[in-house]
Design a protein around this motif. Structure first.
Motif, PDB file in Angstrom:
ATOM      1  N   VAL A 138      17.593  -7.036  39.716  1.00  0.00           N
ATOM      2  CA  VAL A 138      16.204  -7.310  39.346  1.00  0.00           C
ATOM      3  C   VAL A 138      15.255  -6.449  40.166  1.00  0.00           C
ATOM      4  N   ALA A 139      15.513  -6.354  41.466  1.00  0.00           N
ATOM      5  CA  ALA A 139      14.629  -5.572  42.345  1.00  0.00           C
ATOM      6  C   ALA A 139      14.591  -4.113  41.920  1.00  0.00           C
ATOM      7  N   ARG A 140      15.744  -3.554  41.650  1.00  0.00           N
ATOM      8  CA  ARG A 140      15.806  -2.137  41.249  1.00  0.00           C
ATOM      9  C   ARG A 140      15.155  -1.918  39.886  1.00  0.00           C
ATOM     10  N   ALA A 141      15.385  -2.855  38.970  1.00  0.00           N
ATOM     11  CA  ALA A 141      14.786  -2.741  37.640  1.00  0.00           C
ATOM     12  C   ALA A 141      13.268  -2.796  37.717  1.00  0.00           C
ATOM     13  N   ARG A 142      12.749  -3.699  38.528  1.00  0.00           N
ATOM     14  CA  ARG A 142      11.293  -3.825  38.663  1.00  0.00           C
ATOM     15  C   ARG A 142      10.706  -2.582  39.325  1.00  0.00           C
ATOM     16  N   GLU A 143      11.417  -2.026  40.309  1.00  0.00           N
ATOM     17  CA  GLU A 143      10.954  -0.800  40.951  1.00  0.00           C
ATOM     18  C   GLU A 143      10.880   0.354  39.945  1.00  0.00           C
ATOM     19  N   ALA A 144      11.771   0.325  38.956  1.00  0.00           N
ATOM     20  CA  ALA A 144      11.802   1.369  37.929  1.00  0.00           C
ATOM     21  C   ALA A 144      10.817   1.088  36.803  1.00  0.00           C
ATOM     22  N   GLY A 145      10.070  -0.012  36.917  1.00  0.00           N
ATOM     23  CA  GLY A 145       9.066  -0.337  35.916  1.00  0.00           C
ATOM     24  C   GLY A 145       9.578  -1.088  34.704  1.00  0.00           C
ATOM     25  N   LEU A 146      10.792  -1.627  34.783  1.00  0.00           N
ATOM     26  CA  LEU A 146      11.368  -2.349  33.653  1.00  0.00           C
ATOM     27  C   LEU A 146      10.906  -3.801  33.633  1.00  0.00           C
ATOM     28  N   GLY A 147      10.802  -4.362  32.447  1.00  0.00           N
ATOM     29  CA  GLY A 147      10.628  -5.795  32.310  1.00  0.00           C
ATOM     30  C   GLY A 147      11.970  -6.470  32.497  1.00  0.00           C
ATOM     31  N   VAL A 148      11.982  -7.638  33.121  1.00  0.00           N
ATOM     32  CA  VAL A 148      13.242  -8.350  33.380  1.00  0.00           C
ATOM     33  C   VAL A 148      13.142  -9.780  32.877  1.00  0.00           C
ATOM     34  N   ARG A 149      13.933 -10.088  31.889  1.00  0.00           N
ATOM     35  CA  ARG A 149      14.007 -11.450  31.363  1.00  0.00           C
ATOM     36  C   ARG A 149      15.167 -12.164  32.045  1.00  0.00           C
ATOM     37  N   GLY A 150      14.902 -13.339  32.574  1.00  0.00           N
ATOM     38  CA  GLY A 150      15.954 -14.138  33.163  1.00  0.00           C
ATOM     39  C   GLY A 150      16.366 -15.245  32.203  1.00  0.00           C
ATOM     40  N   TYR A 151      17.625 -15.278  31.849  1.00  0.00           N
ATOM     41  CA  TYR A 151      18.153 -16.366  31.039  1.00  0.00           C
ATOM     42  C   TYR A 151      18.772 -17.410  31.960  1.00  0.00           C
ATOM     43  N   LEU A 152      18.478 -18.669  31.691  1.00  0.00           N
ATOM     44  CA  LEU A 152      19.174 -19.756  32.372  1.00  0.00           C
ATOM     45  C   LEU A 152      19.871 -20.605  31.327  1.00  0.00           C
ATOM     46  N   SER A 153      21.168 -20.668  31.390  1.00  0.00           N
ATOM     47  CA  SER A 153      21.936 -21.474  30.442  1.00  0.00           C
ATOM     48  C   SER A 153      22.146 -22.884  30.981  1.00  0.00           C
ATOM     49  N   MET A 154      22.514 -23.788  30.092  1.00  0.00           N
ATOM     50  CA  MET A 154      22.816 -25.190  30.425  1.00  0.00           C
ATOM     51  C   MET A 154      21.642 -25.893  31.096  1.00  0.00           C
ATOM     52  N   CYS A 155      20.416 -25.629  30.620  1.00  0.00           N
ATOM     53  CA  CYS A 155      19.235 -26.241  31.237  1.00  0.00           C
ATOM     54  C   CYS A 155      19.079 -27.722  30.908  1.00  0.00           C
ATOM     55  N   PHE A 156      19.692 -28.170  29.832  1.00  0.00           N
ATOM     56  CA  PHE A 156      19.489 -29.556  29.400  1.00  0.00           C
ATOM     57  C   PHE A 156      20.767 -30.396  29.442  1.00  0.00           C
ATOM     58  N   GLY A 157      21.894 -29.751  29.404  1.00  0.00           N
ATOM     59  CA  GLY A 157      23.147 -30.481  29.451  1.00  0.00           C
ATOM     60  C   GLY A 157      24.308 -29.507  29.443  1.00  0.00           C
ATOM     61  N   MET A 177      13.167 -16.931  39.331  1.00  0.00           N
ATOM     62  CA  MET A 177      11.866 -16.273  39.212  1.00  0.00           C
ATOM     63  C   MET A 177      11.470 -15.555  40.497  1.00  0.00           C
ATOM     64  N   ARG A 178      11.881 -16.091  41.630  1.00  0.00           N
ATOM     65  CA  ARG A 178      11.562 -15.441  42.904  1.00  0.00           C
ATOM     66  C   ARG A 178      12.246 -14.096  43.056  1.00  0.00           C
ATOM     67  N   LEU A 179      13.299 -13.865  42.294  1.00  0.00           N
ATOM     68  CA  LEU A 179      13.968 -12.569  42.320  1.00  0.00           C
ATOM     69  C   LEU A 179      13.063 -11.470  41.776  1.00  0.00           C
TER      70      LEU A 179
END
Length: 309
Positions: A138-157, A177-179
């Motif tokens: 994530v850090a390297r991608a953001r430094e390169a100007g990329l958007g970063v979508r974080g997926y979280l699975s199993m959020c409800f069960g 998100m802190r990443l």
């Protein structure tokens, strides 16, 4: 008879919703056989022509884990990006990011889990180890100007661990998100969420300090709740919803996961509510019929069936 009080009554809807179309990646990765790269490329072109501004294109994972997407580099090299359209690509690690950068990818996604069991089954790591792996990506991608979508699975069960405690979700979501992720998609991987649970989760995330503008939702329709859950999320301020052309998809690492929310079904609801999407329903129906022909089975989308039956 007392029917109780609707906690959503009178809450406004967003005037416009962005649909993150996940058919080319999340939809096709669960197919029993690989779809030809030419078909995938045409699918992406059709989705963009229908008006989609975000099309999740493929995944740069090792073919051993997702053989259906082994042609990712060939697909990306032949891609003709349209102005103003984002084409996120899932990357599992730093090596995947390196490949993405070499291919000129502008948006990536990382895929984590709230639960330990699924983290091990999907990434062969604990939740903590997964986040440690994502951090430099994530850090390297953001430094390169990329958007970063974080997926979280199993959020409800989770089929192995049961209901997911909200404090557990808050902990992992906050750390993700802190990443440096620019967006967080909450995955109902096995489709067990209900509107009440959606309200509780979103309210807890916002109360913890997370902006509703950074939250997207990703519902599966295992129990027929995906549309109701989407409407509930919108009434809580969510304006990005994941959906898949024709309702394709699932998860190869969670056997009880059935198809994603069908894009056409979501469009029917949104357009009926007067919510703008920029996506043409007729073109989506045509695309899903075309894709169903290549897959050799009818689309599971109720709207596709109703409009073509």
């Amino acid at each position: 008879m007392d029917f109780g009080v609707d906690p959503l009554d009178g809450l406004p809807l967003p005037s416009r919703v962005t649909i993150c179309e996940v058919g080319p990646r999340d939809g096709l990765q669960n197919e029993a056989t690989a779809v030809p790269v030419a078909v995938k490329a045409e699918l992406i072109e059709r989705l963009v022509d229908a008006g989609h501004a975000v099309v999740e294109t493929t995944s740069l994972v090792h073919p051993k884990w997702v053989p259906q997407l082994a042609d990712a580099e060939e697909l990306l090299r032949g891609l003709r990006p349209a102005p103003g359209v984002r084409y996120p690509v899932l990357v599992p690690n730093d090596r995947g990011l390196e490949r993405a950068l070499d291919l000129g990818v502008q948006d990536i996604a990382v895929f984590g889990s709230v639960t330990e069991t699924f983290a091990r089954r999907n990434l062969n790591r604990t939740v903590d180890e997964s986040l440690e792996m994502f951090a430099p990506v994530v850090a390297r991608a953001r430094e390169a100007g990329l958007g970063v979508r974080g997926y979280l699975s199993m959020c409800f069960g989770d089929p192995w661990e049961g209901a997911v405690p909200i404090p557990r979700l808050l902990d992992v979501a906050t750390r993700m998100m802190r990443l440096g992720c620019t967006e967080l998609s909450l995955g109902d991987t096995v489709g067990v969420a209900t509107p009440g649970r959606v309200v509780a989760v979103l309210d807890a995330l916002v109360a913890s300090g997370m902006s509703i503008d950074t939250i997207a939702v990703h519902f599966h329709d295992t129990y027929g709740q995906a549309l109701a859950n989407s409407l509930t999320a919108m009434r809580r301020g969510v304006s990005t919803i994941d959906a898949s052309a024709g309702g394709l998809g699932g998860c190869p690492f969670a056997g009880s996961a059935t198809g994603n929310l069908a894009t056409e079904d979501l469009l029917w609801q949104l357009h009926g509510l007067g919510v703008e999407t920029g996506v043409d329903l007729s073109k989506m129906v045509e695309t899903s019929i075309w894709l169903a022909g290549h897959l050799g089975r009818p689309s599971p989308s109720r709207v596709v069936t109703a409009l073509t039956g």
